[in-house]
Design a protein around this motif. Sequence first.
Motif, PDB file in Angstrom:
ATOM      1  N   VAL A  96       0.844  -1.196   0.000  1.00 39.62           N
ATOM      2  CA  VAL A  96       0.000   0.000   0.000  1.00 39.62           C
ATOM      3  C   VAL A  96       0.882   1.251   0.000  1.00 39.62           C
ATOM      4  O   VAL A  96       1.815   1.371   0.790  1.00 39.62           O
ATOM      5  N   GLY A  97       0.591   2.146  -0.931  1.00 43.66           N
ATOM      6  CA  GLY A  97       1.374   3.377  -1.050  1.00 43.66           C
ATOM      7  C   GLY A  97       2.479   3.301  -2.083  1.00 43.66           C
ATOM      8  O   GLY A  97       3.040   4.331  -2.453  1.00 43.66           O
ATOM      9  N   THR A  98       2.803   2.080  -2.544  1.00 43.68           N
ATOM     10  CA  THR A  98       3.792   1.961  -3.612  1.00 43.68           C
ATOM     11  C   THR A  98       3.148   2.349  -4.939  1.00 43.68           C
ATOM     12  O   THR A  98       1.933   2.516  -5.029  1.00 43.68           O
ATOM     13  N   GLN A  99       3.970   2.469  -5.963  1.00 49.38           N
ATOM     14  CA  GLN A  99       3.480   2.885  -7.273  1.00 49.38           C
ATOM     15  C   GLN A  99       3.577   1.731  -8.268  1.00 49.38           C
ATOM     16  O   GLN A  99       4.556   0.982  -8.279  1.00 49.38           O
ATOM     17  N   VAL A 100       2.567   1.600  -9.104  1.00 55.84           N
ATOM     18  CA  VAL A 100       2.585   0.642 -10.213  1.00 55.84           C
ATOM     19  C   VAL A 100       2.244   1.424 -11.484  1.00 55.84           C
ATOM     20  O   VAL A 100       1.100   1.850 -11.664  1.00 55.84           O
ATOM     21  N   GLY A 101       3.237   1.646 -12.313  1.00 60.98           N
ATOM     22  CA  GLY A 101       3.006   2.410 -13.529  1.00 60.98           C
ATOM     23  C   GLY A 101       2.513   3.818 -13.261  1.00 60.98           C
ATOM     24  O   GLY A 101       1.696   4.350 -14.022  1.00 60.98           O
ATOM     25  N   GLY A 102       2.977   4.403 -12.181  1.00 62.29           N
ATOM     26  CA  GLY A 102       2.559   5.756 -11.843  1.00 62.29           C
ATOM     27  C   GLY A 102       1.253   5.839 -11.092  1.00 62.29           C
ATOM     28  O   GLY A 102       0.796   6.937 -10.750  1.00 62.29           O
ATOM     29  N   MET A 103       0.655   4.690 -10.791  1.00 59.32           N
ATOM     30  CA  MET A 103      -0.618   4.669 -10.065  1.00 59.32           C
ATOM     31  C   MET A 103      -0.380   4.144  -8.655  1.00 59.32           C
ATOM     32  O   MET A 103       0.256   3.101  -8.483  1.00 59.32           O
ATOM     33  N   PRO A 104      -0.865   4.837  -7.628  1.00 55.64           N
ATOM     34  CA  PRO A 104      -0.632   4.376  -6.258  1.00 55.64           C
ATOM     35  C   PRO A 104      -1.453   3.137  -5.927  1.00 55.64           C
ATOM     36  O   PRO A 104      -2.595   2.991  -6.386  1.00 55.64           O
ATOM     37  N   VAL A 105      -0.875   2.258  -5.142  1.00 53.90           N
ATOM     38  CA  VAL A 105      -1.615   1.095  -4.642  1.00 53.90           C
ATOM     39  C   VAL A 105      -2.388   1.540  -3.411  1.00 53.90           C
ATOM     40  O   VAL A 105      -1.816   2.028  -2.433  1.00 53.90           O
ATOM     41  N   ARG A 106      -3.696   1.371  -3.435  1.00 51.86           N
ATOM     42  CA  ARG A 106      -4.568   1.809  -2.354  1.00 51.86           C
ATOM     43  C   ARG A 106      -4.852   0.658  -1.393  1.00 51.86           C
ATOM     44  O   ARG A 106      -4.763  -0.519  -1.755  1.00 51.86           O
ATOM     45  N   ASP A 107      -5.244   1.021  -0.211  1.00 52.47           N
ATOM     46  CA  ASP A 107      -5.592   0.037   0.819  1.00 52.47           C
ATOM     47  C   ASP A 107      -6.988  -0.517   0.539  1.00 52.47           C
ATOM     48  O   ASP A 107      -7.925   0.235   0.287  1.00 52.47           O
ATOM     49  N   CYS A 108      -7.114  -1.845   0.603  1.00 57.11           N
ATOM     50  CA  CYS A 108      -8.411  -2.482   0.378  1.00 57.11           C
ATOM     51  C   CYS A 108      -9.461  -2.027   1.396  1.00 57.11           C
ATOM     52  O   CYS A 108     -10.665  -2.169   1.150  1.00 57.11           O
ATOM     53  N   ALA A 109      -8.998  -1.497   2.511  1.00 55.10           N
ATOM     54  CA  ALA A 109      -9.949  -1.010   3.513  1.00 55.10           C
ATOM     55  C   ALA A 109     -10.822   0.104   2.958  1.00 55.10           C
ATOM     56  O   ALA A 109     -11.945   0.318   3.431  1.00 55.10           O
ATOM     57  N   GLY A 110     -10.331   0.806   1.960  1.00 52.96           N
ATOM     58  CA  GLY A 110     -11.101   1.891   1.365  1.00 52.96           C
ATOM     59  C   GLY A 110     -11.801   1.513   0.073  1.00 52.96           C
ATOM     60  O   GLY A 110     -12.312   2.389  -0.641  1.00 52.96           O
ATOM     61  N   LEU A 111     -11.857   0.221  -0.220  1.00 55.30           N
ATOM     62  CA  LEU A 111     -12.392  -0.235  -1.500  1.00 55.30           C
ATOM     63  C   LEU A 111     -13.871   0.107  -1.672  1.00 55.30           C
ATOM     64  O   LEU A 111     -14.294   0.591  -2.730  1.00 55.30           O
ATOM     65  N   ALA A 112     -14.680  -0.141  -0.645  1.00 56.33           N
ATOM     66  CA  ALA A 112     -16.120   0.118  -0.751  1.00 56.33           C
ATOM     67  C   ALA A 112     -16.392   1.594  -1.019  1.00 56.33           C
ATOM     68  O   ALA A 112     -17.222   1.944  -1.877  1.00 56.33           O
ATOM     69  N   ASP A 113     -15.704   2.483  -0.299  1.00 54.77           N
ATOM     70  CA  ASP A 113     -15.907   3.915  -0.497  1.00 54.77           C
ATOM     71  C   ASP A 113     -15.465   4.343  -1.897  1.00 54.77           C
ATOM     72  O   ASP A 113     -16.116   5.179  -2.545  1.00 54.77           O
ATOM     73  N   PHE A 114     -14.365   3.758  -2.373  1.00 51.12           N
ATOM     74  CA  PHE A 114     -13.872   4.081  -3.715  1.00 51.12           C
ATOM     75  C   PHE A 114     -14.903   3.676  -4.767  1.00 51.12           C
ATOM     76  O   PHE A 114     -15.179   4.431  -5.703  1.00 51.12           O
ATOM     77  N   CYS A 115     -15.477   2.482  -4.599  1.00 49.23           N
ATOM     78  CA  CYS A 115     -16.469   2.002  -5.559  1.00 49.23           C
ATOM     79  C   CYS A 115     -17.716   2.883  -5.544  1.00 49.23           C
ATOM     80  O   CYS A 115     -18.291   3.179  -6.590  1.00 49.23           O
ATOM     81  N   ALA A 116     -18.120   3.298  -4.362  1.00 48.67           N
ATOM     82  CA  ALA A 116     -19.289   4.170  -4.251  1.00 48.67           C
ATOM     83  C   ALA A 116     -19.057   5.496  -4.956  1.00 48.67           C
ATOM     84  O   ALA A 116     -19.975   6.067  -5.565  1.00 48.67           O
ATOM     85  N   ALA A 117     -17.823   5.982  -4.917  1.00 45.76           N
ATOM     86  CA  ALA A 117     -17.510   7.279  -5.508  1.00 45.76           C
ATOM     87  C   ALA A 117     -17.256   7.203  -7.007  1.00 45.76           C
ATOM     88  O   ALA A 117     -17.634   8.107  -7.760  1.00 45.76           O
ATOM     89  N   HIS A 118     -16.623   6.108  -7.476  1.00 48.01           N
ATOM     90  CA  HIS A 118     -16.155   6.046  -8.868  1.00 48.01           C
ATOM     91  C   HIS A 118     -16.920   5.057  -9.742  1.00 48.01           C
ATOM     92  O   HIS A 118     -16.739   5.062 -10.959  1.00 48.01           O
ATOM     93  N   ARG A 119     -17.724   4.193  -9.159  1.00 47.46           N
ATOM     94  CA  ARG A 119     -18.600   3.268  -9.872  1.00 47.46           C
ATOM     95  C   ARG A 119     -17.889   2.434 -10.944  1.00 47.46           C
ATOM     96  O   ARG A 119     -18.237   2.463 -12.133  1.00 47.46           O
ATOM     97  N   PRO A 120     -16.874   1.672 -10.610  1.00 40.66           N
ATOM     98  CA  PRO A 120     -16.265   0.772 -11.595  1.00 40.66           C
ATOM     99  C   PRO A 120     -17.255  -0.314 -12.001  1.00 40.66           C
ATOM    100  O   PRO A 120     -18.115  -0.714 -11.208  1.00 40.66           O
ATOM    101  N   ASP A 121     -17.153  -0.781 -13.233  1.00 41.86           N
ATOM    102  CA  ASP A 121     -18.027  -1.878 -13.653  1.00 41.86           C
ATOM    103  C   ASP A 121     -17.273  -3.175 -13.919  1.00 41.86           C
ATOM    104  O   ASP A 121     -17.883  -4.217 -14.149  1.00 41.86           O
TER     105      ASP A 121
END
Length: 218
Positions: free
Chosen positions: A122-147
């Motif tokens: 968590v916090g490392t970079q993959v191709g310039g994108m930060p790795v996020r904590d799974c603890a925030g996954l539900a909130d992220f999905c609610a905000a960004h609506r991935p399909d």
Amino acid sequence: MPKGSVSLSVIRRLPRYHRFLRDLLAAGTVRISSGDLSAKMGLTASQIRQDLNCFGGFGQQGYGYNVKDLYEEIGRILGLDQTHRAILLGAGNLGRAIALHMDFALRGITLLGIFDSDPSLVGTQVGGMPVRDCAGLADFCAAHRPDIAILCIPKESANRTAAMLVRHGVRGFWNFSHYDLALDYEGIAVENVHLGDSLSTLCFRLKEAGRESESLVP
């Protein structure tokens, strides 16, 4: 065309047609016959015509197929002209390789975020994108609506995680978790990918090829 009238085996060949046509386009090929396409792909011309006729007639007698038109039409059939939002769960070796080397944009996919539960990742970079904590996954999905969710996580957590993601609007799973997701939700699409199965199939074919070679020895 009635829903479900095209066999899954035909649908699974469409990405291969699309890939070969993309290479032909890059080489400057304007048109191609089913016979020439069959020679390149290792299929029969009859099989190609039957597959494409499932979606309407694309070729012209005596002319063949316009490569650009057929490439674009198969892309539309596959839904590659639409935009999909994806998240990737699991930033280990496999997840990182997919994030770095899969051309998502070519398939109309935008990778929104990468998640992992390992504090060292968590916090490392993959191709310039930060790795996020799974603890925030539900909130992220609610905000960004991935399909779409790409699962590169342990099999023990795959079903539970997928169920949560479905509740947050995810409609498709590209699943590398070694757990065959059997989600009983209408409208949910799952592609289970087992790399080990593919390698085992290769081993079988090598064995069979060896037997055929032995049978030809006088």
